[in-house]
Design a protein around this motif. Sequence first.
Motif, short mmCIF file in Angstrom:
data_model
loop_
_atom_site.label_atom_id
_atom_site.label_comp_id
_atom_site.label_asym_id
_atom_site.label_seq_id
_atom_site.Cartn_x
_atom_site.Cartn_y
_atom_site.Cartn_z
N THR A 228 40.39 36.93 35.04
CA THR A 228 38.97 37.56 34.06
C THR A 228 38.95 38.96 33.88
O THR A 228 40.26 39.54 34.35
N GLN A 229 38.15 39.28 32.76
CA GLN A 229 38.77 40.07 32.17
C GLN A 229 37.95 40.92 32.68
O GLN A 229 36.40 41.24 32.68
N VAL A 230 39.13 42.90 32.52
CA VAL A 230 37.67 44.16 32.80
C VAL A 230 38.35 44.53 31.44
O VAL A 230 39.13 44.89 30.76
N THR A 231 37.14 45.63 30.93
CA THR A 231 36.91 46.63 30.48
C THR A 231 36.44 47.24 30.28
O THR A 231 35.46 47.04 31.01
N VAL A 232 37.08 48.51 30.12
CA VAL A 232 36.46 49.62 30.48
C VAL A 232 36.31 50.43 29.60
O VAL A 232 37.55 50.69 28.76
N SER A 233 35.09 51.14 28.52
CA SER A 233 34.76 51.49 27.81
C SER A 233 35.17 53.66 27.77
O SER A 233 34.39 54.02 29.36
N SER A 234 35.59 54.26 26.79
CA SER A 234 35.83 56.23 27.05
C SER A 234 34.25 56.63 27.17
O SER A 234 33.58 55.24 25.86
N GLU B 209 42.73 52.72 30.44
CA GLU B 209 43.89 52.35 30.82
C GLU B 209 43.37 51.23 31.85
O GLU B 209 44.96 50.68 31.98
N ASP B 210 42.63 50.95 32.66
CA ASP B 210 42.22 49.57 33.80
C ASP B 210 42.28 48.46 32.61
O ASP B 210 41.88 47.65 32.99
N THR B 211 42.04 48.86 31.02
CA THR B 211 41.27 47.90 30.83
C THR B 211 42.10 46.19 31.24
O THR B 211 43.57 47.47 30.68
N ALA B 212 42.40 44.86 30.94
CA ALA B 212 43.02 44.53 31.47
C ALA B 212 42.74 42.78 31.89
O ALA B 212 41.76 43.09 31.95
N LEU B 213 43.67 41.81 32.04
CA LEU B 213 42.79 40.80 32.08
C LEU B 213 43.69 40.55 33.73
O LEU B 213 44.53 40.99 33.80
N GLN C 270 44.13 19.23 45.00
CA GLN C 270 43.74 20.16 43.67
C GLN C 270 43.59 21.72 44.35
O GLN C 270 42.14 21.58 43.96
N VAL C 271 45.06 22.84 44.26
CA VAL C 271 44.58 24.10 44.05
C VAL C 271 43.78 24.29 43.09
O VAL C 271 44.03 24.10 41.98
N GLN C 272 42.87 25.42 43.76
CA GLN C 272 42.01 25.94 42.71
C GLN C 272 42.00 27.40 43.14
O GLN C 272 41.50 27.51 44.20
N VAL C 273 42.30 28.52 41.94
CA VAL C 273 41.69 29.93 42.44
C VAL C 273 41.31 30.43 41.17
O VAL C 273 42.36 30.44 40.56
N VAL C 274 40.12 30.60 41.66
CA VAL C 274 39.09 31.17 40.72
C VAL C 274 38.35 32.90 40.39
O VAL C 274 37.95 32.48 41.65
N GLU C 275 38.56 33.60 39.54
CA GLU C 275 38.21 34.78 39.91
C GLU C 275 37.00 35.10 39.09
O GLU C 275 36.42 34.16 38.16
N SER C 276 35.84 36.29 39.61
CA SER C 276 35.28 36.25 38.98
C SER C 276 34.92 37.90 39.50
O SER C 276 35.25 39.02 40.16
N GLY C 277 34.01 38.12 38.68
CA GLY C 277 33.19 39.36 38.72
C GLY C 277 33.64 40.29 37.21
O GLY C 277 33.19 41.54 37.43
N GLY C 278 34.24 40.18 36.24
CA GLY C 278 34.95 40.84 35.62
C GLY C 278 33.62 41.65 34.36
O GLY C 278 32.54 41.19 34.47
N GLY C 279 33.65 42.18 33.54
CA GLY C 279 32.81 42.60 32.81
C GLY C 279 33.60 43.57 31.95
O GLY C 279 34.44 44.40 31.67
N SER C 280 32.48 44.76 31.68
CA SER C 280 32.79 45.95 30.84
C SER C 280 31.97 46.66 30.98
O SER C 280 30.68 46.75 31.81
N VAL C 281 32.59 47.55 31.31
CA VAL C 281 31.91 49.48 32.34
C VAL C 281 32.13 50.16 31.81
O VAL C 281 33.96 50.39 30.88
N GLN C 282 31.58 51.25 31.85
CA GLN C 282 31.83 52.91 31.90
C GLN C 282 32.55 53.29 32.05
O GLN C 282 33.11 53.49 33.17
N ALA C 283 34.09 54.75 31.48
CA ALA C 283 35.08 55.47 32.79
C ALA C 283 34.29 55.42 33.52
O ALA C 283 32.37 55.98 33.36
N GLY C 284 34.69 55.48 34.48
CA GLY C 284 33.56 56.32 35.48
C GLY C 284 33.51 55.01 36.44
O GLY C 284 33.04 55.83 37.68
#
Length: 125
Positions: A119-125, A91-95, A1-15
């Motif tokens: 994996t969700q990445v959220t960048v706040s200004s 503007e990098d905020t995305a899945l 069974q093929v598995q592709v697993v992303e990790s490391g996403g999170g919330s971070v401030q701009a820059g």
Amino acid sequence: QVQVVESGGGSVQAGGSLRLSCAASGLPFAFSSYAMGWFRQAPGKEREFVGAISSRGMATYYADSVKGRFTISRDNAKSTVYLQMNSLKPEDTALYYCAARLTSVSRNAYDYNYWGQGTQVTVSS
């Protein structure tokens, strides 16, 4: 069974920075036979190409929007590909998705055979 697993996403401030990882297992051929791509999808938008790396890691390709800020690398011994993201912008905020394609690199999502769940990445200004 093929598995592709992303990790490391999170919330971070701009820059700020984040490093995403993508581990693949169960692929029909050796991991080193697959080009790996990173894509992202923001709410209400289409999935877009972020970057890709050739099967042996000798070549990398990036979208203009991330060139100079993002770096893709891979460790074939660990069957893992990485996306180092620096100078993040709201503007990098995305899945963010990782995908595998046998043999050559492509910027087209339809060319990739195996996908992770993202994996969700959220960048706040």
